[in-house]
Design a protein around this motif. Structure first.
Motif, short mmCIF file in Angstrom:
data_model
loop_
_atom_site.label_atom_id
_atom_site.label_comp_id
_atom_site.label_asym_id
_atom_site.label_seq_id
_atom_site.Cartn_x
_atom_site.Cartn_y
_atom_site.Cartn_z
N PRO A 14 -5.49 -6.85 -13.87
CA PRO A 14 -5.61 -7.12 -12.43
C PRO A 14 -6.98 -7.68 -12.07
O PRO A 14 -7.99 -7.32 -12.68
N ARG A 39 2.96 -14.97 -10.05
CA ARG A 39 2.65 -13.61 -9.64
C ARG A 39 1.18 -13.29 -9.93
O ARG A 39 0.55 -13.91 -10.78
N VAL A 41 -1.67 -9.65 -9.65
CA VAL A 41 -2.00 -8.28 -9.24
C VAL A 41 -3.50 -8.23 -9.00
O VAL A 41 -4.29 -8.66 -9.84
N CYS A 43 -6.85 -5.78 -7.27
CA CYS A 43 -7.24 -4.42 -6.91
C CYS A 43 -8.64 -4.45 -6.33
O CYS A 43 -9.41 -5.40 -6.53
N VAL A 135 -4.30 -1.19 -5.02
CA VAL A 135 -3.70 -2.20 -5.89
C VAL A 135 -2.59 -2.91 -5.14
O VAL A 135 -1.74 -2.26 -4.51
N GLY A 137 0.32 -6.07 -5.66
CA GLY A 137 0.97 -7.08 -6.48
C GLY A 137 1.76 -8.02 -5.59
O GLY A 137 2.36 -7.61 -4.60
N SER A 139 4.44 -11.59 -5.83
CA SER A 139 5.23 -12.40 -6.75
C SER A 139 6.06 -13.42 -5.99
O SER A 139 6.63 -13.12 -4.95
N VAL A 146 4.05 -1.78 -8.44
CA VAL A 146 2.78 -1.35 -9.02
C VAL A 146 2.62 0.16 -8.81
O VAL A 146 3.17 0.74 -7.89
N GLU A 242 2.16 -2.29 -13.81
CA GLU A 242 2.87 -3.32 -13.05
C GLU A 242 4.21 -3.58 -13.71
O GLU A 242 4.31 -3.62 -14.94
N HIS A 244 7.81 -6.09 -13.41
CA HIS A 244 8.37 -7.32 -12.84
C HIS A 244 9.85 -7.39 -13.16
O HIS A 244 10.26 -7.13 -14.30
#
Length: 248
Positions: A14, A39, A41, A43, A135, A137, A139, A146, A242, A244
């Motif tokens: 991330p 996508r 991620v 933080c 955090v 995420g 997409s 997450v 994470e 997906h």
């Protein structure tokens, strides 16, 4: 922003953000990841955003429907953490959509999962937080989930084990500690994914294949109908998972 190229390869760690755009936040890199894989991620620690949040005269319109919840949060720290989480989500969604952040609207779908409204249809977003860490995420290619918890979390905690099926607890007990932590993070992340997808078909734990360790991430290649998973150590203090999955 150009259409995302097909996702592939192990997810990278991330991105750690210092703050919103203009305050050293690497949003350009987040945009590049979205173009490359669809996508990203990101933080941050919520204290990094306090100045931007406190000094923003547009806080109320930016929070929109979340304003009553913000005002109703009892503690000052809780209010700030909530506001920062919404800021990060909106910046992440704006990066994914290539639109101004003030135009992004967040809401919840029938299953309770977070979603981006209006022109953001088709963009998935997810949130997790633990301690100071937030955090997010985002997409453009399918579902995302997450999860985060401290790296030194006591794996024997009854509260934690109460979130894991009995059969999985037995499996966890038989694993070495490092593998146990990764397996537990995987289970909790997929539980988050399954909860968010409850209205349109759950993601079954058995659909995910454990993969090899690559650059600190446990990874399983995506395939139709499957969820992939990766685990990352962040700031040497937190474990972030994470997941997906396919489009809704």
């Amino acid at each position: 922003m150009a259409p995302a190229r097909p996702a592939g390869g192990a997810p990278r760690a991330p991105l750690y953000l210092q703050g919103p755009e203009g305050l050293e936040g690497p949003w350009d890199e987040a945009g590049e990841r979205l173009e490359d894989t669809g996508r990203a991620v990101v933080c941050t620690t919520w204290g990094q955003w306090l100045t931007a949040v406190l000094l923003d005269p547009g806080l109320r319109p930016l929070l929109g429907e979340d304003w009553p919840r913000f005002r109703g949060t009892p503690s000052a720290a809780g209010r700030l953490r909530f506001a920062v989480s919404r800021y990060v989500m909106k910046y992440a969604a704006a990066t994914a959509l290539d639109v101004p952040v003030h135009t992004v609207e967040l809401g919840r779908g029938p299953g309770g999962h977070l979603l981006v409204r209006g022109p953001g249809a088709g963009v998935e977003i997810a949130l997790a937080h633990t301690g100071e860490l937030i955090v997010v995420g985002v997409s453009r290619t399918g579902r995302i989930a997450v999860h985060a918890h401290p790296a030194d979390l006591d794996l024997r905690s009854p509260l934690l084990r109460g979130r894991v099926p009995a059969r999985e607890s037995a499996v966890l007990d038989a694993l070495p500690e490092d593998e146990r932590r990764t397996r537990l993070l995987r289970l909790l992340t997929l539980r988050t994914a399954r909860t968010g997808a409850a209205h349109d078909g759950p993601a079954q734990d058995g659909q995910v294949q454990d993969g090899p360790v690559r650059d600190g991430a446990v990874f399983a290649p995506e395939a139709a109908g499957e969820w992939s998973f990766a685990a990352h150590l962040v700031q040497d203090r937190y474990l972030v998972g994470e997941a997906h999955g396919p489009r809704r």
